[in-house]
Design a protein around this motif. Structure first.
Motif, short mmCIF file in Angstrom:
data_model
loop_
_atom_site.label_atom_id
_atom_site.label_comp_id
_atom_site.label_asym_id
_atom_site.label_seq_id
_atom_site.Cartn_x
_atom_site.Cartn_y
_atom_site.Cartn_z
N ASP A 9 8.20 7.42 -8.75
CA ASP A 9 8.46 8.42 -7.72
C ASP A 9 7.42 8.22 -6.62
OD1 ASP A 9 9.44 10.79 -6.44
OD2 ASP A 9 7.79 11.91 -7.36
N PHE A 10 7.79 8.54 -5.38
CA PHE A 10 6.84 8.30 -4.29
C PHE A 10 5.95 9.51 -4.03
CE2 PHE A 10 5.52 7.65 0.15
CZ PHE A 10 4.88 6.43 -0.02
N ASP A 11 6.50 10.57 -3.44
CA ASP A 11 5.67 11.73 -3.08
C ASP A 11 5.23 12.47 -4.34
OD1 ASP A 11 5.77 11.44 -0.23
OD2 ASP A 11 7.88 12.02 -0.35
N GLY A 12 3.93 12.61 -4.48
CA GLY A 12 3.38 13.29 -5.65
C GLY A 12 2.96 12.34 -6.75
N VAL A 13 3.32 11.06 -6.61
CA VAL A 13 2.91 10.06 -7.60
C VAL A 13 2.22 8.89 -6.87
CG1 VAL A 13 3.64 8.48 -9.44
CG2 VAL A 13 4.71 10.72 -9.22
N VAL A 14 3.01 8.04 -6.25
CA VAL A 14 2.43 6.91 -5.50
C VAL A 14 1.71 7.42 -4.26
CG1 VAL A 14 2.95 4.77 -4.26
CG2 VAL A 14 4.20 5.33 -6.36
N ASN A 15 2.24 8.45 -3.66
CA ASN A 15 1.68 9.02 -2.44
C ASN A 15 1.09 10.39 -2.78
OD1 ASN A 15 1.32 8.59 0.43
ND2 ASN A 15 2.81 10.22 0.78
N ARG A 16 -0.21 10.52 -2.63
CA ARG A 16 -0.91 11.74 -3.07
C ARG A 16 -0.94 12.77 -1.94
NH1 ARG A 16 -3.62 12.97 -7.56
NH2 ARG A 16 -5.42 14.35 -7.52
N ASN A 17 0.24 13.25 -1.60
CA ASN A 17 0.38 14.15 -0.45
C ASN A 17 0.78 15.57 -0.83
OD1 ASN A 17 2.94 13.42 -1.35
ND2 ASN A 17 3.82 13.32 0.70
N PHE A 18 0.88 15.84 -2.11
CA PHE A 18 1.29 17.16 -2.58
C PHE A 18 0.12 17.76 -3.33
CE2 PHE A 18 3.91 20.01 -5.35
CZ PHE A 18 4.51 20.73 -4.32
N VAL A 19 -0.54 18.74 -2.72
CA VAL A 19 -1.77 19.31 -3.27
C VAL A 19 -1.65 20.83 -3.32
CG1 VAL A 19 -4.26 19.53 -2.98
CG2 VAL A 19 -3.12 17.40 -2.31
N LEU A 96 -1.74 2.59 -6.90
CA LEU A 96 -1.53 1.28 -6.28
C LEU A 96 -2.13 0.17 -7.14
CD1 LEU A 96 -2.17 1.84 -2.46
CD2 LEU A 96 -0.01 1.86 -3.70
N GLY A 97 -3.27 0.45 -7.73
CA GLY A 97 -3.90 -0.52 -8.61
C GLY A 97 -3.04 -0.82 -9.83
N TRP A 98 -2.41 0.23 -10.36
CA TRP A 98 -1.52 0.02 -11.51
C TRP A 98 -0.31 -0.82 -11.11
CZ3 TRP A 98 -1.42 5.93 -12.91
CH2 TRP A 98 -2.63 6.29 -13.51
N ILE A 99 0.26 -0.54 -9.98
CA ILE A 99 1.44 -1.29 -9.53
C ILE A 99 1.09 -2.77 -9.36
CG2 ILE A 99 3.03 -1.62 -7.61
CD1 ILE A 99 3.01 1.43 -7.23
N LYS A 100 -0.09 -3.02 -8.86
CA LYS A 100 -0.52 -4.41 -8.65
C LYS A 100 -0.84 -5.11 -9.96
CE LYS A 100 -3.87 -7.19 -6.06
NZ LYS A 100 -4.99 -7.17 -5.09
N GLU A 123 5.63 0.29 7.60
CA GLU A 123 4.31 0.73 8.03
C GLU A 123 3.35 0.89 6.86
OE1 GLU A 123 3.53 0.82 11.21
OE2 GLU A 123 5.60 0.25 11.66
N MET A 124 3.85 1.36 5.73
CA MET A 124 2.98 1.53 4.57
C MET A 124 2.95 0.29 3.67
SD MET A 124 3.57 5.54 3.48
CE MET A 124 2.15 5.54 2.37
N GLY A 125 3.82 -0.67 3.94
CA GLY A 125 3.75 -1.95 3.27
C GLY A 125 4.37 -2.05 1.90
N PHE A 126 5.21 -1.07 1.52
CA PHE A 126 5.72 -1.11 0.16
C PHE A 126 6.86 -2.10 -0.06
CE2 PHE A 126 3.16 2.65 -0.19
CZ PHE A 126 2.68 2.57 -1.49
N ALA A 127 7.41 -2.63 1.01
CA ALA A 127 8.43 -3.67 0.84
C ALA A 127 7.86 -4.89 0.13
CB ALA A 127 9.01 -4.07 2.19
N SER A 128 6.56 -5.11 0.30
CA SER A 128 5.91 -6.24 -0.36
C SER A 128 5.19 -5.86 -1.64
CB SER A 128 4.92 -6.91 0.61
OG SER A 128 3.89 -6.00 0.97
N ARG A 129 5.10 -4.58 -1.93
CA ARG A 129 4.41 -4.13 -3.14
C ARG A 129 5.35 -3.97 -4.32
NH1 ARG A 129 -0.77 -1.81 -1.99
NH2 ARG A 129 -1.10 -1.39 0.23
N VAL A 130 6.61 -3.65 -4.04
CA VAL A 130 7.59 -3.41 -5.11
C VAL A 130 8.85 -4.23 -4.81
CG1 VAL A 130 6.72 -1.09 -5.60
CG2 VAL A 130 8.58 -1.39 -3.94
N GLU A 131 9.70 -4.36 -5.82
CA GLU A 131 10.94 -5.13 -5.64
C GLU A 131 11.91 -4.44 -4.69
OE1 GLU A 131 13.18 -6.93 -8.82
OE2 GLU A 131 11.42 -6.84 -10.14
#
Length: 201
Positions: A9-19, A96-100, A123-131
């Motif tokens: 999941d992105f928001d709240g997991v990969v992206n720490r934007n929900f606080v 991000l470290g785990w994904i890598k 812009e965030m570069g995830f096209a190259s980080r994940v399939e």
């Protein structure tokens, strides 16, 4: 059984934007742009329109433009979306470290409309980080709808038991577990146990 594919999941997991129960991107909306955060949240989220936006039924830009007009603001919709997406880009370094590092196939599975999905990829570069980024707005269906998860199963070619969803929504996790997937409910309280849970799968 170890997974072959991890769906993040992105928001709240990969992206720490929900606080503390809120999306923090709008904390400075008033100070930076002179816009009323509460009014925006009522117009988009409180009205239920976000449900259509994340499924691609409505265009987020059009909805934002409508709200800005009602507010009498001279700020354009594109400018507000650029601000929103940039302020909302808060990737979690540990995740991000785990994904890598983890030797699995990685994809993102997110309830996001097409414009932000493109921002996440480019812009965030995830096209190259994940399939692949599975974004509800491009798929026309959102979590926890069955068709959303079916699409990932079909694309991956992997049996459900070898797919792991990491999500901050318990409903989403329980939904995939009922389909035969593995699931990890990711929260501040559970995140430290993620690697141990993965090793034990």
């Amino acid at each position: 059984m170890a997974p072959e594919v991890i769906v993040w999941d992105f928001d709240g997991v990969v992206n720490r934007n929900f606080v503390d129960g809120r999306f923090v991107w709008a904390d400075s909306l008033g100070a930076d742009l002179g816009l009323d955060r509460a009014s925006l949240e009522r117009f988009i989220f409180g009205s239920g329109r976000m449900r259509g936006i994340v499924r691609g039924v409505e265009d987020l830009r059009d909805v934002v433009a409508e709200w800005l007009h009602l507010e009498g603001s001279e700020i354009g919709a594109d400018a507000l979306l650029s601000y929103w997406f940039a302020q909302d880009a808060l990737p979690d370094a540990e995740v991000l470290g785990w994904i890598k590092a983890l030797p699995y196939r990685h994809v993102i599975g997110t309830n996001n409309e097409a414009r932000r999905a493109a921002y996440i990829e480019t812009e965030m570069g995830f096209a190259s980080r994940v399939e692949k980024v599975f974004a509800s707005g491009r798929m026309g269906v959102a979590k926890p709808d069955a068709a959303y998860f079916e699409a990932i199963e079909t694309w991956s070619g992997v049996v459900p038991a070898r797919i792991l969803l990491v999500d901050d929504s318990l409903q989403n996790v329980e939904t995939v577990q009922a389909r035969g997937w593995q699931g990890f409910h990711f929260t501040d309280a559970t995140r430290d146990g993620f690697l141990a849970a993965l090793e034990g799968s």
